[in-house]
Design a protein around this motif. Structure first.
Motif, short mmCIF file in Angstrom:
data_model
loop_
_atom_site.label_atom_id
_atom_site.label_comp_id
_atom_site.label_asym_id
_atom_site.label_seq_id
_atom_site.Cartn_x
_atom_site.Cartn_y
_atom_site.Cartn_z
N LEU A 131 -4.45 5.19 5.57
CA LEU A 131 -3.09 5.66 5.50
C LEU A 131 -2.22 4.21 5.19
O LEU A 131 -1.08 4.21 4.41
CB LEU A 131 -2.77 6.27 6.91
CG LEU A 131 -1.19 6.92 6.76
CD1 LEU A 131 -1.13 8.09 6.13
CD2 LEU A 131 -0.70 6.93 8.36
N LEU A 132 -2.34 3.33 5.95
CA LEU A 132 -1.36 2.20 5.87
C LEU A 132 -2.02 1.05 4.72
O LEU A 132 -1.02 0.23 4.50
CB LEU A 132 -1.40 1.18 7.19
CG LEU A 132 -1.02 2.00 8.37
CD1 LEU A 132 -0.93 1.42 9.67
CD2 LEU A 132 0.74 2.53 8.23
N ARG A 133 -3.07 1.48 4.23
CA ARG A 133 -3.63 0.59 3.05
C ARG A 133 -3.66 -0.85 3.37
O ARG A 133 -2.83 -1.59 2.69
CB ARG A 133 -2.77 0.98 1.83
CG ARG A 133 -2.84 2.57 1.20
CD ARG A 133 -1.92 2.38 0.15
NE ARG A 133 -2.03 3.96 -0.63
CZ ARG A 133 -1.41 5.07 -0.24
NH1 ARG A 133 -0.62 4.91 0.78
NH2 ARG A 133 -1.46 6.09 -0.82
N VAL A 134 -4.28 -0.99 4.39
CA VAL A 134 -4.22 -2.34 4.90
C VAL A 134 -4.73 -3.52 3.98
O VAL A 134 -4.45 -4.69 4.22
CB VAL A 134 -4.95 -2.45 6.33
CG1 VAL A 134 -4.30 -1.53 7.36
CG2 VAL A 134 -6.40 -1.95 6.31
N SER A 135 -5.48 -3.18 3.05
CA SER A 135 -6.04 -4.04 2.20
C SER A 135 -5.13 -4.58 1.30
O SER A 135 -5.12 -5.78 0.72
CB SER A 135 -7.05 -3.47 1.24
OG SER A 135 -6.80 -2.26 0.66
N ALA A 136 -3.84 -4.05 0.99
CA ALA A 136 -2.76 -4.49 0.23
C ALA A 136 -1.90 -5.46 1.18
O ALA A 136 -0.81 -6.03 0.48
CB ALA A 136 -2.02 -3.53 -0.19
N LEU A 137 -2.02 -5.49 2.38
CA LEU A 137 -1.15 -6.03 3.38
C LEU A 137 -1.23 -7.90 2.81
O LEU A 137 0.00 -8.58 3.10
CB LEU A 137 -1.76 -6.23 4.79
CG LEU A 137 -0.98 -5.01 5.59
CD1 LEU A 137 -1.55 -5.07 6.91
CD2 LEU A 137 0.59 -5.06 5.59
N PHE A 138 -2.31 -8.25 2.47
CA PHE A 138 -2.03 -9.63 2.08
C PHE A 138 -1.20 -9.96 0.73
O PHE A 138 -1.22 -11.22 0.71
CB PHE A 138 -3.95 -10.02 1.89
CG PHE A 138 -4.58 -9.94 3.06
CD1 PHE A 138 -4.61 -11.01 4.15
CD2 PHE A 138 -5.48 -8.75 3.21
CE1 PHE A 138 -5.25 -10.89 5.04
CE2 PHE A 138 -6.32 -8.99 4.22
CZ PHE A 138 -6.26 -9.87 5.21
N SER A 139 -0.97 -9.07 0.46
CA SER A 139 0.25 -9.33 -0.95
C SER A 139 1.54 -9.42 -0.32
O SER A 139 2.48 -9.75 -1.17
CB SER A 139 0.16 -8.22 -2.13
OG SER A 139 0.92 -7.01 -1.33
N VAL A 140 1.64 -9.32 0.93
CA VAL A 140 3.13 -9.39 1.48
C VAL A 140 3.58 -10.64 2.13
O VAL A 140 4.75 -11.22 1.81
CB VAL A 140 3.17 -8.57 2.61
CG1 VAL A 140 4.56 -8.34 3.43
CG2 VAL A 140 2.83 -7.03 2.20
N PRO A 141 2.90 -11.48 2.71
CA PRO A 141 3.22 -12.84 3.39
C PRO A 141 3.71 -13.87 2.24
O PRO A 141 4.63 -14.65 2.51
CB PRO A 141 1.99 -13.58 4.17
CG PRO A 141 1.24 -12.37 4.49
CD PRO A 141 1.32 -11.19 3.31
N GLY A 142 3.13 -13.74 1.03
CA GLY A 142 3.77 -14.55 -0.06
C GLY A 142 4.85 -14.59 -0.39
O GLY A 142 5.42 -15.37 -0.91
N ASP A 143 5.56 -13.31 -0.24
CA ASP A 143 7.04 -13.20 -0.57
C ASP A 143 7.98 -14.08 0.26
O ASP A 143 8.67 -14.78 -0.65
CB ASP A 143 7.46 -11.73 -0.21
CG ASP A 143 7.00 -10.56 -1.23
OD1 ASP A 143 6.25 -11.05 -2.16
OD2 ASP A 143 6.88 -9.49 -0.73
N ALA A 144 7.68 -14.06 1.47
CA ALA A 144 8.50 -15.02 2.32
C ALA A 144 8.19 -16.52 1.98
O ALA A 144 9.25 -17.41 2.25
CB ALA A 144 8.39 -14.45 3.81
N ALA A 146 -7.88 -10.69 1.01
CA ALA A 146 -7.75 -9.48 0.33
C ALA A 146 -8.96 -8.85 -0.46
O ALA A 146 -9.27 -7.53 -0.27
CB ALA A 146 -6.60 -9.74 -0.72
N ARG A 147 -9.47 -9.61 -1.08
CA ARG A 147 -10.83 -8.99 -2.02
C ARG A 147 -11.80 -8.35 -0.84
O ARG A 147 -12.45 -7.25 -1.27
CB ARG A 147 -11.26 -10.16 -2.79
CG ARG A 147 -12.57 -9.59 -3.61
CD ARG A 147 -13.11 -10.91 -4.35
NE ARG A 147 -11.94 -11.30 -5.29
CZ ARG A 147 -11.99 -12.46 -5.90
NH1 ARG A 147 -13.03 -13.18 -5.85
NH2 ARG A 147 -10.98 -12.82 -6.60
#
Length: 457
Positions: free
Chosen positions: A97-110, A447-448
């Motif tokens: 539901l939360l698609r946790v595999s895509a979470l690693f694309s978030v920290p790089g923003d900050a 992520a992979r």
């Protein structure tokens, strides 16, 4: 002989009556075969998202589940069997539901935002990352809640239509995660909370309405841009209001005056927002990439679009050229009285002075050329990271353009999501923070690995 002929149909009727209700001919009533309800990834190396499962349209019992999805009863309504599986099955359902595999694309923003304003990651950056993760996951839960009726037709294997998670639980999780994200942003300061509030409003507006309009890709692009600006704002120093980057750097005097006057009406700490403005070009680059990924994702369920993947492929190439472009710095830009800035040379800040132009040849969207000579290690690192970005996003888009089937279109969306990581790393390294860029790039193997277990889309 006639008695035997009549006895055969009677025996068949008796045998059929012994079969479990809802499982005759291998199908649950209104659902697909039990074997196709397991959520497995497809493609080499587990990098592709799971394709849509074939099956007839559900009729009346959208919450029915096959044998491969857990232990709920065949005739339970949606949500009634949620949470009744083993702890591992419940955990997997929430991970999907939360698609946790895509979470690693978030920290790089900050982290890219912090690098863009010339600061090392600190407490504010960590709080921004936590807020971003919460708001991102809130958007994922809200997305599936808003699309639960469509998913019952197109993706019956998703956690809500399959009955593994109830709609009320998904909506509640979205609310709790949003509140947690705003609370973390508030701890980073009032300006960070202002940006996070705008980000949360954009996420909810997209999931509840804008997603199905022409403004959908633009809204998602704005969310990613705001996420990078959140990292820049939370990292920026607010100790001295009215100042920009350390050492007096930042925007030119005229622009700084206009910015301070404008931001003073919004928040009581205009210096923070002004100091985060140098991150705006990087935010625009990341937003443009997100716009393309979102445009492709609008066709991932049915496929059939050739022009969109081609257009996004051209955009991806243009963004890579923008990161690499601008030429070398001109020696005329050096000011003997200027204070050196992090990641820059005397007389130049990261994006400010170059963006408004003083003796820089070949300025691009990011405001300045790559640092140093052709053999400069930082320059080579930026080139390598940008190449990784093109390698991750380009081939899946080309395949989707040549064969616009749902699986290949979903694979292009997954590639676009994963490509955000090397793009963030390239932006951080280009801003003069090679260590941050390498740290962001270190998220790729994680992520992979997780993408092999949980689909990105």
């Amino acid at each position: 002989m006639r008695r035997r002929g009549r006895a055969v149909p009677a025996a068949l009727v008796a045998a059929l009556s012994l079969l479990p209700a809802g499982r005759r001919n291998g199908f649950a009533h209104g659902g697909p075969p039990a074997a196709v309800t397991e959520d497995r990834l497809s493609g080499a190396g587990g990098t592709a998202p799971a394709p849509d499962r074939p099956g007839p349209r559900p009729t009346g019992r959208t919450g029915e589940r096959g044998a491969g999805t857990g232990g709920s009863r065949p005739h339970e309504a949606p949500g009634r069997g949620a949470g009744r599986g083993t702890p591992r099955e419940r955990l997997r359902a929430w991970a999907e539901l939360l698609r946790v595999s895509a979470l690693f694309s978030v920290p790089g923003d900050a982290l890219a935002g912090a690098a863009a304003v010339g600061r090392r990651p600190g407490r504010g950056t960590a709080l921004a990352i936590g807020a971003s993760l919460c708001l991102y996951e809130a958007g994922m839960a809200l997305n599936d809640w808003a699309d639960r009726d469509e998913d019952a037709i197109d993706r019956p294997h998703r956690p809500i239509p399959s009955g593994r998670i109830s709609p009320a639980a998904a909506l509640g999780a979205a609310g709790v995660l949003t509140a947690a994200g705003l609370a973390l942003a508030a701890r980073a300061g009032r300006p960070a909370l202002t940006v996070a509030t705008g980000l949360a409003a954009t996420v909810w507006a997209y999931d509840l309405h804008l997603k199905h309009t022409k403004a959908g890709p633009a809204a998602m692009a704005a969310a990613r841009s705001l996420d990078l600006l959140l990292g820049a704002t939370a990292t920026a120093d607010v100790a001295v209001p009215g100042t920009g980057a350390p050492g007096g750097g930042g925007l030119s005097d005229n622009v700084a005056g206009v910015t301070a006057a404008a931001t003073a009406a919004m928040v009581p700490t205009p210096g923070t927002l002004k100091a985060s403005l140098p991150a705006l070009p990087a935010a625009l680059v990341l937003g443009a990439h997100t716009y393309g990924v979102t445009a492709v994702s609008r066709h991932e369920a049915q496929g059939g679009s050739t022009g969109v993947p081609l257009a996004v492929l051209a955009t991806t190439t243009a963004l890579a050229a923008a990161v690499l472009g601008g030429g070398e710095r001109s020696s005329r830009a050096t000011d003997r009285n200027a204070v050196p800035q992090p990641g820059g040379t005397p007389g130049q800040d990261l994006f400010g002075q170059d963006l408004f132009g003083r003796g820089i040849r070949g300025r691009g969207i990011l405001g300045r050329g790559l640092p140093g000579r052709a053999t400069d290690p930082l320059r080579l690192l930026v080139i390598g990271l940008t190449g990784a970005y093109l390698r991750t996003a380009g081939p899946p888009l080309l395949h989707a353009a040549l064969n616009p089937s749902p699986p290949l279109t979903q694979r292009a969306v997954g590639g676009g999501i994963r490509a955000m990581i090397p793009l963030q790393a390239a932006l951080a390294a280009r801003a003069g923070s090679p260590v941050t860029g390498l740290a962001v790039m270190g998220l790729v193997p994680l992520a992979r690995s997780l993408a092999r277990k949980v689909s990105l889309t």
